[in-house]
Design an enzyme around this catalytic site. Sequence first.
Site, PDB file in Angstrom:
ATOM      1  N   GLN A  11      -4.965  41.130  -7.731  1.00  0.00           N
ATOM      2  CA  GLN A  11      -4.537  41.842  -8.876  1.00  0.00           C
ATOM      3  C   GLN A  11      -4.388  41.162 -10.144  1.00  0.00           C
ATOM      4  O   GLN A  11      -4.716  41.202 -11.295  1.00  0.00           O
ATOM      5  CB  GLN A  11      -3.030  42.499  -8.578  1.00  0.00           C
ATOM      6  CG  GLN A  11      -2.794  43.396  -9.971  1.00  0.00           C
ATOM      7  CD  GLN A  11      -1.693  44.426  -9.651  1.00  0.00           C
ATOM      8  OE1 GLN A  11      -1.196  44.500  -8.147  1.00  0.00           O
ATOM      9  NE2 GLN A  11      -1.334  45.230 -10.563  1.00  0.00           N
ATOM     10  N   GLU A  71      -7.937  45.314  -1.832  1.00  0.00           N
ATOM     11  CA  GLU A  71      -7.725  46.762  -1.898  1.00  0.00           C
ATOM     12  C   GLU A  71      -8.248  47.343  -3.084  1.00  0.00           C
ATOM     13  O   GLU A  71      -8.398  46.894  -4.112  1.00  0.00           O
ATOM     14  CB  GLU A  71      -6.105  46.969  -1.835  1.00  0.00           C
ATOM     15  CG  GLU A  71      -5.267  46.639  -2.484  1.00  0.00           C
ATOM     16  CD  GLU A  71      -4.796  47.360  -3.852  1.00  0.00           C
ATOM     17  OE1 GLU A  71      -4.429  48.907  -3.604  1.00  0.00           O
ATOM     18  OE2 GLU A  71      -4.686  47.203  -4.960  1.00  0.00           O
ATOM     19  N   GLY A 144      -0.866  37.947  -1.608  1.00  0.00           N
ATOM     20  CA  GLY A 144      -1.437  37.791  -0.556  1.00  0.00           C
ATOM     21  C   GLY A 144      -2.888  37.504  -0.790  1.00  0.00           C
ATOM     22  O   GLY A 144      -3.362  36.580  -0.260  1.00  0.00           O
ATOM     23  N   THR A 145      -3.682  38.193  -1.455  1.00  0.00           N
ATOM     24  CA  THR A 145      -5.199  38.305  -1.912  1.00  0.00           C
ATOM     25  C   THR A 145      -5.255  36.873  -2.508  1.00  0.00           C
ATOM     26  O   THR A 145      -6.172  36.055  -2.381  1.00  0.00           O
ATOM     27  CB  THR A 145      -5.445  39.398  -2.627  1.00  0.00           C
ATOM     28  OG1 THR A 145      -5.326  40.537  -1.745  1.00  0.00           O
ATOM     29  CG2 THR A 145      -7.016  39.153  -2.716  1.00  0.00           C
ATOM     30  N   THR A 179       8.039  38.662  -7.575  1.00  0.00           N
ATOM     31  CA  THR A 179       7.691  39.859  -7.171  1.00  0.00           C
ATOM     32  C   THR A 179       7.555  40.352  -5.592  1.00  0.00           C
ATOM     33  O   THR A 179       7.181  41.340  -5.243  1.00  0.00           O
ATOM     34  CB  THR A 179       6.132  40.153  -7.908  1.00  0.00           C
ATOM     35  OG1 THR A 179       5.370  39.333  -7.252  1.00  0.00           O
ATOM     36  CG2 THR A 179       6.145  40.411  -9.442  1.00  0.00           C
ATOM     37  N   ASN A 206       4.634  33.508 -15.327  1.00  0.00           N
ATOM     38  CA  ASN A 206       4.708  34.832 -16.032  1.00  0.00           C
ATOM     39  C   ASN A 206       6.192  34.517 -16.952  1.00  0.00           C
ATOM     40  O   ASN A 206       6.292  35.121 -18.046  1.00  0.00           O
ATOM     41  CB  ASN A 206       5.018  36.068 -15.176  1.00  0.00           C
ATOM     42  CG  ASN A 206       3.658  36.434 -14.738  1.00  0.00           C
ATOM     43  OD1 ASN A 206       2.677  36.125 -15.382  1.00  0.00           O
ATOM     44  ND2 ASN A 206       3.766  37.324 -13.600  1.00  0.00           N
ATOM     45  N   ASN A 228      -1.377  38.722 -20.612  1.00  0.00           N
ATOM     46  CA  ASN A 228      -2.604  38.465 -19.872  1.00  0.00           C
ATOM     47  C   ASN A 228      -3.335  38.126 -21.418  1.00  0.00           C
ATOM     48  O   ASN A 228      -4.282  37.412 -21.527  1.00  0.00           O
ATOM     49  CB  ASN A 228      -3.379  39.733 -19.461  1.00  0.00           C
ATOM     50  CG  ASN A 228      -2.851  39.947 -17.861  1.00  0.00           C
ATOM     51  OD1 ASN A 228      -2.199  38.973 -17.470  1.00  0.00           O
ATOM     52  ND2 ASN A 228      -3.045  40.860 -17.480  1.00  0.00           N
ATOM     53  N   GLU A 254     -16.007  17.229 -18.862  1.00  0.00           N
ATOM     54  CA  GLU A 254     -15.251  16.284 -19.597  1.00  0.00           C
ATOM     55  C   GLU A 254     -13.741  16.516 -19.573  1.00  0.00           C
ATOM     56  O   GLU A 254     -13.006  15.700 -19.540  1.00  0.00           O
ATOM     57  CB  GLU A 254     -15.496  16.517 -21.010  1.00  0.00           C
ATOM     58  CG  GLU A 254     -16.729  15.975 -21.516  1.00  0.00           C
ATOM     59  CD  GLU A 254     -16.739  15.984 -22.983  1.00  0.00           C
ATOM     60  OE1 GLU A 254     -15.893  15.700 -23.754  1.00  0.00           O
ATOM     61  OE2 GLU A 254     -17.984  16.474 -23.296  1.00  0.00           O
TER      62      GLU A 254
END
EC number: 3.6.5.-
Length: 450
Positions: A11, A71, A144-145, A179, A206, A228, A254
């Site tokens: 995500q 997912e 996890g991903t 999280t 974050n 972001n 470089e």
Amino acid sequence: MREIISIHIGQAGIQVGNACWELYCLEHGIEPDGTMPSDTSVGVAHDAFNTFFSETGSGKHVPRAIFVDLEPTVIDEVRTGSYRQLFHPEQLISGKEDAANNFARGHYTVGKEIVDLCLDRVRKLADNCTGLQGFLVFNAVGGGTGSGLGSLLLERLSVDYGKKSKLGFTIYPSPQVSTAVVEPYNSVLSTHSLLEHTDVAVLLDNEAIYDICRRSLDIERPTYTNLNRLISQIISSLTTSLRFDGAINVDVTEFQTNLVPYPRIHFMLSSYAPVISAEKAYHEQLSVPEITNAVFEPSSMMAKCDPRHGKYMACCLMYRGDVVPKDVNAAVATIKTKRTVQFVDWCPTGFKCGINYQPPSVVPGGDLAKVQRAVCMISNNTAVAEVFSRIDHKFDLMYAKRAFVHWYVGEGMEEGEFSEAREDLAALEKDYEEVGAEGADDEGDEGEDY
């Protein structure tokens, strides 16, 4: 051409990716459907932006990127979002069940099933390149991903493309904001492979970026979109010199050469200036010395750690917009005289500068003001070890009781991997300590300088 393939995992990786590609398109004048009205040489692949975009015969520009998640929900947002026509459907890969914040699921059980498909797509992108330069990998190590599948992909890329550079933009767990309960496990396990399989990793967190949004942009409750967009400015600045022609261009290799003194010491801090809202920018003159000072401020760092607690080994300053080398030299000379910015004694010069005349772009309706010049700094500072020691401490508290370990073992992991990864990180902390202390034997007489 010196092409670069971006890989966005999980995500966080995908959402940062969305912000980046939105910004790249804006900077190059590419429409959300991939057409580029200003591109006169359709199909000719030697324009500078072809490092990041490939061109089809019909004049459509397709990002050299893949998005992977275990997912579907986050990738479905890309499939239905405003940039849905930009990407080839094969570039968006999603599975059916997610990694459930479990490194072992992303790395062993669920990730195993999707990794060959991903590598197949990467191979297609790579075959489309004339001189592939390397990979940018975007992921977070708390979930996890991002942690599990991210590590797996990095390991496999090392096998398939051994000599190509791999730059990681990695979102680390924040000190206060969390999280997932098992973040420390996932981070330690995946840092273990970041150590071995990336050439440079830029740490982001974050909480640090929240604070920057609150303080500098007066956003009371920053959203991920705000964060972001700020991250994408950094990544855009780093890649400007690959996508445009500039005065002093900086290549991906470089970065490695100039920032990494020892192979393991490759975790970087980043900062960007000016981060300023449109209302304020109207009243401020942001000169080269001012923005240069700003990127060295501890509060500008995009990861929660204090550069004053460590020493700089090297830093890379990427200027863009209305900047001339003379100003840069003067600004850097001033920084060197500052007591607050300390370099290790074995690296006296320590600055790599790049200048690009393309002024920074901002997303319309976004939070950042449009400015004439900006600078992005990537620095290698021993204080980065603070990030690791914080995570290690949390890891130890949980692992002493073997809390949550059964979820990992149940997915085919062995308990030994925990201790192995933890020992590797302990060694890394030690490495940072030693690098900062080298030449410490002659520091006895420093007190008289003041």
